[in-house]
Design a protein around this motif. Sequence first.
Motif, short mmCIF file in Angstrom:
data_model
loop_
_atom_site.label_atom_id
_atom_site.label_comp_id
_atom_site.label_asym_id
_atom_site.label_seq_id
_atom_site.Cartn_x
_atom_site.Cartn_y
_atom_site.Cartn_z
N LYS A 60 0.84 -1.21 0.00
CA LYS A 60 0.00 0.00 0.00
C LYS A 60 0.87 1.26 0.00
O LYS A 60 0.54 2.24 -0.66
N LEU A 61 1.98 1.23 0.72
CA LEU A 61 2.89 2.38 0.76
C LEU A 61 3.47 2.63 -0.62
O LEU A 61 3.44 3.77 -1.12
N ILE A 62 4.00 1.60 -1.26
CA ILE A 62 4.60 1.79 -2.59
C ILE A 62 3.55 2.23 -3.59
O ILE A 62 3.80 3.08 -4.45
N GLU A 63 2.35 1.67 -3.48
CA GLU A 63 1.26 2.07 -4.37
C GLU A 63 0.93 3.55 -4.20
O GLU A 63 0.80 4.30 -5.18
N ARG A 64 0.84 4.00 -2.97
CA ARG A 64 0.53 5.41 -2.70
C ARG A 64 1.65 6.33 -3.21
O ARG A 64 1.37 7.36 -3.82
N LEU A 65 2.90 5.95 -2.99
CA LEU A 65 4.02 6.76 -3.46
C LEU A 65 4.04 6.84 -4.98
O LEU A 65 4.27 7.91 -5.56
N LEU A 66 3.82 5.72 -5.64
CA LEU A 66 3.82 5.72 -7.11
C LEU A 66 2.66 6.54 -7.66
O LEU A 66 2.85 7.33 -8.60
N LYS A 67 1.48 6.38 -7.09
CA LYS A 67 0.33 7.15 -7.56
C LYS A 67 0.51 8.63 -7.30
O LYS A 67 0.13 9.45 -8.14
N SER A 68 1.11 8.99 -6.16
CA SER A 68 1.33 10.42 -5.88
C SER A 68 2.37 11.00 -6.84
O SER A 68 2.43 12.21 -7.02
N SER A 69 3.17 10.14 -7.44
CA SER A 69 4.14 10.57 -8.45
C SER A 69 3.57 10.43 -9.86
O SER A 69 4.30 10.51 -10.85
N SER A 70 2.26 10.20 -9.96
CA SER A 70 1.51 10.13 -11.22
C SER A 70 1.81 8.90 -12.07
O SER A 70 1.64 8.93 -13.28
N PHE A 71 2.26 7.83 -11.45
CA PHE A 71 2.45 6.58 -12.17
C PHE A 71 1.19 5.74 -12.06
O PHE A 71 0.51 5.76 -11.03
N GLY A 72 0.89 4.97 -13.09
CA GLY A 72 -0.13 3.95 -12.97
C GLY A 72 0.47 2.79 -12.21
O GLY A 72 1.66 2.51 -12.33
#
Length: 181
Positions: free
Chosen positions: A20-32
Amino acid sequence: MALDAQFHVLAVDDSLIDRKLIERLLKSSSFGVTTVDSGNKALEFLGLLDETEDEDCDSNISLHNVHHDTEINLIITDYCMPGITGYDLLRKIKESKYLKDIPVVIMSSENIPSRINRCLEEGAEEFFLKPVQLSDMHKLKPHLTRSKSKELDYFEDTNINKRKRDDECVSPNKSRIKLTS
């Protein structure tokens, strides 16, 4: 939406909290982002469980995975997972003629230099220590853009070869050769 939205990352971690942490970080960086909880599920998602040994057969595997319409531009995986480890996953991806150019980033909560070196020698682009931070996401962009340019080179080479084959079927006066039966 940001330019990075064109990039999609497969995140692999058996820990729900870390996933969940990596998902949130990636999404906040605009990655799918697509997440899976094991190396086996990552292999299945990528179509590597179905990959045949026949080198002449293109089968269904390409730069797009076989089971999903999502194009994966980068894989970030935990090192220590039950079953297939992140290191095993890295090796299988790098051994695949269809997926070897996808950048792989390994994460671990253990700072073991021999482990880090082994992953980098095997083809990992980066090795992040957990907990992964937002600043780590900025290190992904050069690998993503390099991966995208390799993909474009692959398709360009494929199209050039196809055009060469097509040109061989054209006579010097540029008219198509007619085959008679």
